[in-house]
Design an enzyme around this catalytic site. Structure first.
Site, PDB file in Angstrom:
ATOM      1  CE1 TYR A 233      -4.436  -1.057   0.067  1.00 16.93           C
ATOM      2  CE2 TYR A 233      -3.321  -2.979   0.967  1.00 16.93           C
ATOM      3  CZ  TYR A 233      -4.431  -2.400   0.376  1.00 16.93           C
ATOM      4  OH  TYR A 233      -5.535  -3.145   0.091  1.00 16.93           O
ATOM      5  CE1 TYR A 361      -8.581  -4.308   1.845  1.00 22.36           C
ATOM      6  CE2 TYR A 361      -8.345  -5.246   4.041  1.00 22.36           C
ATOM      7  CZ  TYR A 361      -7.844  -5.022   2.776  1.00 22.36           C
ATOM      8  OH  TYR A 361      -6.610  -5.516   2.433  1.00 22.36           O
ATOM      9  CG  ASP A 449     -13.521 -10.057   7.789  1.00 25.51           C
ATOM     10  OD1 ASP A 449     -12.721 -10.336   8.697  1.00 25.51           O
ATOM     11  OD2 ASP A 449     -13.179  -9.548   6.706  1.00 25.51           O
ATOM     12  CE  LYS A 478      -5.827  -6.854   9.835  1.00 23.05           C
ATOM     13  NZ  LYS A 478      -4.624  -6.244   9.325  1.00 23.05           N
TER      14      LYS A 478
HETATM   15  N1  PLP Z   1     -10.697  -8.663   6.904  1.00 25.34           N
HETATM   16  C1  PLP Z   1     -10.665  -7.512   7.581  1.00 25.34           C
HETATM   17  C2  PLP Z   1     -11.886  -7.050   8.305  1.00 25.34           C
HETATM   18  C3  PLP Z   1      -9.503  -6.754   7.608  1.00 25.34           C
HETATM   19  O1  PLP Z   1      -9.485  -5.611   8.283  1.00 25.34           O
HETATM   20  C4  PLP Z   1      -8.378  -7.235   6.915  1.00 25.34           C
HETATM   21  C5  PLP Z   1      -7.128  -6.458   6.897  1.00 25.34           C
HETATM   22  O2  PLP Z   1      -7.040  -5.341   7.290  1.00 25.34           O
HETATM   23  C6  PLP Z   1      -8.455  -8.442   6.234  1.00 25.34           C
HETATM   24  C7  PLP Z   1      -9.629  -9.143   6.252  1.00 25.34           C
HETATM   25  C8  PLP Z   1      -7.266  -8.973   5.492  1.00 25.34           C
HETATM   26  O3  PLP Z   1      -6.312  -9.422   6.410  1.00 25.34           O
HETATM   27  P1  PLP Z   1      -4.798  -9.658   5.943  1.00 25.34           P
HETATM   28  O4  PLP Z   1      -4.212  -8.317   5.735  1.00 25.34           O
HETATM   29  O5  PLP Z   1      -4.187 -10.389   7.097  1.00 25.34           O
HETATM   30  O6  PLP Z   1      -4.854 -10.483   4.704  1.00 25.34           O
END
Ligand code: PLP
Length: 638
Positions: A233, A361, A449, A478
């Site tokens: 990014y 996202y 998510d 995460k």
């Molecule tokens: N899902 C959500 C809600 C996120 O905030 C993120 C990343 O910021 C992801 C999925 C993607 O995670 P990664 O960056 O570990 O692939």
């Protein structure tokens, strides 16, 4: 090279002996400083026994050989607060060996224990323990006490006769990965110290390397980075060069230029409690004595099974399974593929569509891009994306989409309560509940998510719990390992699992990554999950109140669109053109950096999401930096 702190398991552990051995070898590099002394002066002793060593004067010295607050009281004085002592590090160009007194739990002043000073200093530590009988118990007690305060020594020194058994046991049971054995000098004079130090040069040098690994000059590193590395990014010709980070502990990052920054967004939302949390680092060190990586197809291991059990205990169903992968995007990818295959097994292969929400996202892989379709991030890939409808996050919009595509939708995917990368946009638990009810009424799977929200950040272990709903798939990554290692988990409800529960090969879920269920990551995640309260998270809730008090009033500023708060997350949106690409983002980041706080605005949205273990002082510093940054981009800013 950085300062470091010498601690003892108790008063006569041998801290000064260690300091003498160290300085006899490294006097050209390190100076000695003992901020608070009582009784005969150790500073004086060091001066006499290591001629040529730079000894900086203590901030306080009291003649009575008793606990510092008492010694001070006997002289009609007091000892300053830990924060003041830490701020008063003598100015000296080189690094310091800072010697403490007693043990970490000895009283520092009338209100605080010495451990507070350690937290304030935020430096690497070496714990010294006498190797006399009882060393294992003494050192483990001290290590555990330190770990409760988020402090993990870089190394432990057993001082006295060599004791390999004690050293092994301490590594086995304690949150420490390095034990060095040193013996005191045979004679207590200048030559005796020098000889003992020379003879143990190898061990002392190895210890020095654990404290300050050899590093390249920052400019050279940046130049190589500029030529060789592609950052996420980030434009290849970014006007702001990357910060060179050399260490991380608690809520802090240290930079090569000596600056200490507060990691106000938990290193892209991964660090849950604080960097290098002692319990997690100890779990990693322990697991590394048994495993590296083991493939997960046709093989299993205890860390993965234990973690699955622990995660499923927090799920809203009895039964279910955990499918492991390695990051947030893959956790989502797994959920999407599993949802579609579920419908295929039900004889409904026409359910090829998904519903996601505007400003959502879910990651950067193709499936994940398709269900968020952020125009800035993913607009370019639009022709390549699978079928998904991105609708406003509202009950009416979902009702309309579900009716329009009746029988064609595999799943609805939502970030519960907070849409993160889309601008820290928040919705009420009641809205989430209504969305979940609609999905259920239309017999469509619901994927939550929780990649950003999981782990207590919003005030409950999982954000969806606040809506009292029962999702079909839960994505976690995460903070799953507290941010220590990459690991992801997709938790799958029994109803979905049942559709795959057969020996038929064509019903297999053909998906897996090389590092699926990495044993070290699973072991750390298991330790991490044990630290988390199963329901409400009082720390996140306390932070929410703090943000409201500190930042809520910014809503009154004409150039502030909104202040949004949920658990440990606080976001201030300012009025600016350009959305994610708004120039104010860069400006606000710079102002915060000047204030010692690392934030990464999402365009016009300045937000913080600090580790849950962040101290009150650091929280106050984050709030002050955010206020300064918001004011600096206001209409009247000079
Ligand atoms: N899902 C959500 C809600 C996120 O905030 C993120 C990343 O910021 C992801 C999925 C993607 O995670 P990664 O960056 O570990 O692939």
């Amino acid at each position: 090279m950085r300062d470091f702190v010498v601690l003892g398991t108790d008063t006569d552990a041998g801290k000064t002996t260690f300091a003498l051995l160290w300085l006899a070898l490294f006097r050209q590099r390190y100076a000695y400083w003992k901020p608070v002394e009582t009784g005969p002066s150790d500073s004086e002793r060091v001066r006499q026994l290591v001629p040529g060593a730079q000894v900086l004067p203590p901030l306080r010295h009291f003649p009575h050989p008793v606990a510092p607050p008492l010694a001070a009281r006997l002289q009609g004085q007091t000892i300053p607060a830990a924060a003041d002592l830490a701020r008063n590090r003598p100015s000296h160009s080189g690094p310091l060996l800072i010697e403490t007194f007693g043990s970490p739990l000895s009283p520092l002043n009338e209100d605080e224990l010495q451990i507070r000073l350690l937290q304030q200093l935020g430096l690497p530590t070496v714990l010294v323990c006498s190797s006399a009988v009882g060393a294992i118990g003494r050192s483990l007690q001290c290590l555990r006490a330190l770990s409760c305060h988020n402090l993990l020594p870089s190394a432990l020194v057993l001082l006295g006769a060599a004791d390999d058994y004690a050293a092994q046991q301490i590594i086995r049971h304690g949150p420490v990965s390095q034990v060095f054995q040193l013996r005191p000098p045979a004679s207590w004079d200048v030559e005796g110290i020098a000889r003992a130090s020379r003879e143990q040069q190898q061990a002392l040098t190895a210890l020095a390397a654990t404290l300050a690994p050899p590093s390249q000059p920052a400019e050279e590193l940046l130049e190589l980075d500029r030529r060789l590395v592609w950052h996420p990014y980030t434009p290849l010709r970014d006007p702001d060069p990357p910060l060179v980070s050399v260490a991380a502990q608690g809520e802090y990052l240290w930079l090569a230029d000596g600056r200490r920054l507060i990691d106000g967004i938990s290193s892209w939302w991964t660090i849950l409690h604080g960097h290098r949390h002692p319990v997690l680092m100890a779990a990693l060190a322990r697991a590394a004595t048994e495993f590296d990586h083991v493939q997960f197809a046709g093989v299993t291991h205890r860390p993965a099974v234990d973690l699955a059990q622990r995660l499923l205990r927090t799920a809203p169903w009895s039964g279910g399974r955990v499918f492991y992968s390695d990051n947030g995007s893959t956790a989502v990818e797994v959920a999407l593929k599993m949802a579609y295959q579920f419908w295929c097994h039900q004889g409904e292969p026409q359910r090829t569509r998904f519903i996601g929400f505007a400003n959502g996202y879910h990651g950067d892989t193709f499936g994940a891009m398709a269900v968020s379709r952020d125009p800035v991030f993913f607009g370019r890939f639009e022709p390549l994306l699978l079928q998904a409808d991105i609708i406003p996050l509202a009950v009416e919009a979902l009702e309309a989409a579900l009716s329009r595509w009746a029988g064609r939708i595999a799943a609805v995917i939502v970030e519960p309560l907070v849409q993160g990368a889309g601008g820290m946009r928040m919705h009420a638990p009641a809205t989430l509940r209504a969305l979940a009810e609609l999905a259920a009424q239309h017999n469509v799977l619901l994927i939550v998510d929780e990649v950003m929200t999981g782990g207590g950040r919003t005030g409950t272990l999982w954000a969806y719990q606040q809506a009292g709903i029962v999702p079909d798939l839960i994505c976690a990554a995460k903070g799953l390992t507290g941010g220590v290692l990459p690991l992801a988990a997709t938790l799958v409800a029994p109803r979905v699992v049942a559709a795959f529960d057969t020996e038929e090969r064509q019903r297999t879920f053909f998906h897996g990554h090389s590092f699926t269920a990495h044993p070290l990551a699973c072991a750390v995640a298991e330790a991490n999950w044990q630290l988390l309260p199963p329901g409400p998270n009082p720390t996140a809730r306390r932070m929410a109140d703090f943000w409201e008090r500190e930042l809520g009033h910014l809503r009154e500023l004409p150039h502030v669109v909104d202040v949004r708060i949920c658990g440990c997350i606080a976001a201030v949106e300012v009025r600016a053109e350009g959305g994610y690409l708004a120039a104010v983002g860069r400006q606000m980041r710079r102002t915060c950096l000047e204030q010692g706080v690392l934030l990464r605005p999402l365009g016009s949205v300045l937000y913080t999401l600090p580790p849950l273990g962040t101290s009150d002082e650091a929280l106050a510093q984050i709030a002050a930096a955010m206020k300064a940054a918001v004011h600096a981009v206001g209409p009247h800013a000079s």
